[in-house]
Design an enzyme around this catalytic site. Structure first.
Site, PDB file in Angstrom:
ATOM      1  N   ASN A  96      30.413  41.993 -12.691  1.00  0.00           N
ATOM      2  CA  ASN A  96      30.503  43.413 -13.316  1.00  0.00           C
ATOM      3  C   ASN A  96      30.920  44.292 -12.423  1.00  0.00           C
ATOM      4  O   ASN A  96      31.543  43.884 -11.271  1.00  0.00           O
ATOM      5  CB  ASN A  96      29.148  43.727 -13.785  1.00  0.00           C
ATOM      6  N   ASP A 126      23.578  39.142 -16.724  1.00  0.00           N
ATOM      7  CA  ASP A 126      22.484  38.649 -17.403  1.00  0.00           C
ATOM      8  C   ASP A 126      22.679  37.461 -17.942  1.00  0.00           C
ATOM      9  O   ASP A 126      21.893  36.744 -18.326  1.00  0.00           O
ATOM     10  CB  ASP A 126      22.353  39.557 -18.715  1.00  0.00           C
ATOM     11  N   PHE A 130      16.234  49.372 -11.147  1.00  0.00           N
ATOM     12  CA  PHE A 130      17.460  50.242 -11.635  1.00  0.00           C
ATOM     13  C   PHE A 130      17.758  50.043 -12.859  1.00  0.00           C
ATOM     14  O   PHE A 130      17.729  48.777 -13.326  1.00  0.00           O
ATOM     15  CB  PHE A 130      18.703  50.188 -10.427  1.00  0.00           C
ATOM     16  N   LYS A 188       8.783  44.863 -17.137  1.00  0.00           N
ATOM     17  CA  LYS A 188       9.038  44.212 -15.798  1.00  0.00           C
ATOM     18  C   LYS A 188       7.926  44.537 -14.705  1.00  0.00           C
ATOM     19  O   LYS A 188       8.005  44.397 -13.498  1.00  0.00           O
ATOM     20  CB  LYS A 188      10.517  44.416 -15.329  1.00  0.00           C
TER      21      LYS A 188
END
Ligand code: PMT
Length: 399
Positions: A208, A277, A324, A342
């Site tokens: 990314n 991911d 984040f 999470k």
């Protein structure tokens, strides 16, 4: 920001490295500091005062008796100073200051200051290692002045060893650190930054656009505020923040190993990294070849480990966990879901896709959302400023 509108005294003594003080002065001025340069007579033999006068936009102080009003001025300057730096500092000046001797404009002013002082020794390595010089440096350090160790390398006298004045950007970084409040002292912080890259074959990967700028800014801010920082970094083109332990990784799996194995040693975990991911299920060991120009390639991908979620499951009551979130839509809703899923204490949610925020930009616009539902909007600002505000909130919540 820390140097904005600060009064800085830049002392220059007679060493070959005096030329580096020109660039240091430029950096201080660029950061918004008011700088007065004080030179010894020998310093003037290496670089002329005009350069320093023009760049500092101030007269150089060098002669206590002949400069206009200087006999009063040096005390005035000492009183006003927010920081004083001697770069380069010769054995002679170090010796005088360690023993309270003041026989020129620099030593007289420096003995009158009450602000933080940084001494940057630079000389031949045998002189630097000489027991008397070391003793004098010890005295200054014990008395509360900051000593910046010289670099090692080939010196002007052609010998190799410790004695080189560090580069101006490094001295500047340490001046900023010297002036920063140490409200993270005693805290150990683990930060992840950058992208992960997931191999397709030995020459191709899935990744990314993360540049690492946001995560590195957080690491730099935490270190300057006194924390012991470990930075687990995906591949980026950034210099390591000074004083930070950097561990390089490539893939999500490698990042997971490095982060999870350090969990027991830290108080705060901040996961800025943009972890891929998905990863190719079956990375090839040799390069995939194209065929006749019309072939298709299907990549089968599998979900990567969710490192943040695993940390959330393992974290103790005393540890503070920050995630984040990079979102293109439904920023708040998605960020709040991530806090719960999470087990985070706080999430920094940023809309990505704009030129001035998120990936690659030097600025960012984030919304900090806390476990208790409260939030704080940080307007668009430089990533290092965002980092400082983020840390302010962490400290406030941990108290
Ligand atoms: O690096 P820059 O160019 O400066 O850009 C900064 C940034 C946009 C990368 C940064 O501000 C940011 O938003 N980082 C998080 C990007 C992200 O992966 O968001 P996410 O919503 O996919 O993941 C949420 C959180 O889970 C993140 O803390 C991430 O590190 C973590 N995660 C995600 C997936 C995964 N497999 N493991 C994880 O730990």
């Amino acid at each position: 920001m820390i140097l904005q509108n600060k009064y800085v005294l830049l002392g220059i003594t007679g060493g070959i490295a005096a030329y580096k003080a020109v660039e240091l002065l430029r950096l201080l001025k660029k950061a918004g500091a008011y700088v007065t340069v004080i030179m010894t007579e020998s310093a003037k033999k290496f670089v002329g005062i005009t350069t320093f006068e023009v760049l500092s936009e101030n007269p150089v102080l060098s002669d206590l008796y002949f400069d206009t009003d200087a006999s009063v001025k040096h005390i005035e300057l000492a009183k006003k100073a927010d920081a004083a730096i001697i770069a380069p500092a010769t054995a002679n000046t170090i010796g005088k200051l360690a023993n309270g001797l003041a026989d020129n404009a620099l030593t007289t002013t420096l003995l009158a200051v009450t602000c933080p002082v940084m001494v940057c020794p630079s000389m031949n390595s045998d002189m630097y290692q000489n027991i008397r010089v070391q003793r004098n440096l010890d005295i200054l350090e014990k008395d509360g002045w900051h000593i910046l160790d010289p670099d090692s390398g080939v010196l002007a006298c052609k010998t190799t060893g410790a004695g080189r004045l560090p580069e101006p950007w490094f001295i500047f970084d340490r001046i900023e650190a010297m002036l920063t409040r140490k409200d993270m002292k005693g805290k150990r912080v683990l930060i992840s930054a950058g992208p992960t890259v997931e191999a397709i074959d030995p020459v191709r990967y899935v990744s990314n656009h993360s540049s690492g700028k946001m995560g590195y800014a957080v690491a730099r801010a935490a270190e300057k505020r006194g924390a012991v920082v470990t930075l687990v970094s995906g591949p980026v083109h950034l210099d390591s923040p000074v004083g930070v332990t950097r561990i390089n990784v490539e893939s999500c799996d490698e990042m997971a190993v490095q982060m999870l194995s350090r969990l027991g040693e830290v108080d705060i975990i901040i996961k800025v990294a943009a972890v891929a991911d998905y990863k190719p299920i079956d990375p090839k060991s040799s390069k995939i070849k194209k065929k006749d120009g019309h072939s298709e390639l299907t990549l089968n991908m599998v979900e990567n480990l969710d490192i943040l979620k695993l940390i959330g499951e393992k974290k103790t009551k005393n540890q503070f966990l920050v995630g984040f979130a990079a979102e293109t839509d439904d920023l708040e809703k998605n960020a709040v879901l991530k806090i719960k899923k999470k087990n985070l204490d706080m999430i920094a949610a940023n809309i990505v896709g704009a030129d001035d925020s998120g990936f690659k930009a030097d600025t960012n616009k984030v919304k900090l959302i806390f476990r208790d539902g409260s939030f704080s909007d940080i307007p668009l600002m430089k990533k290092n400023e965002v980092a400082d505000i983020l840390i302010d909130h962490i400290i406030e919540k941990m108290l």
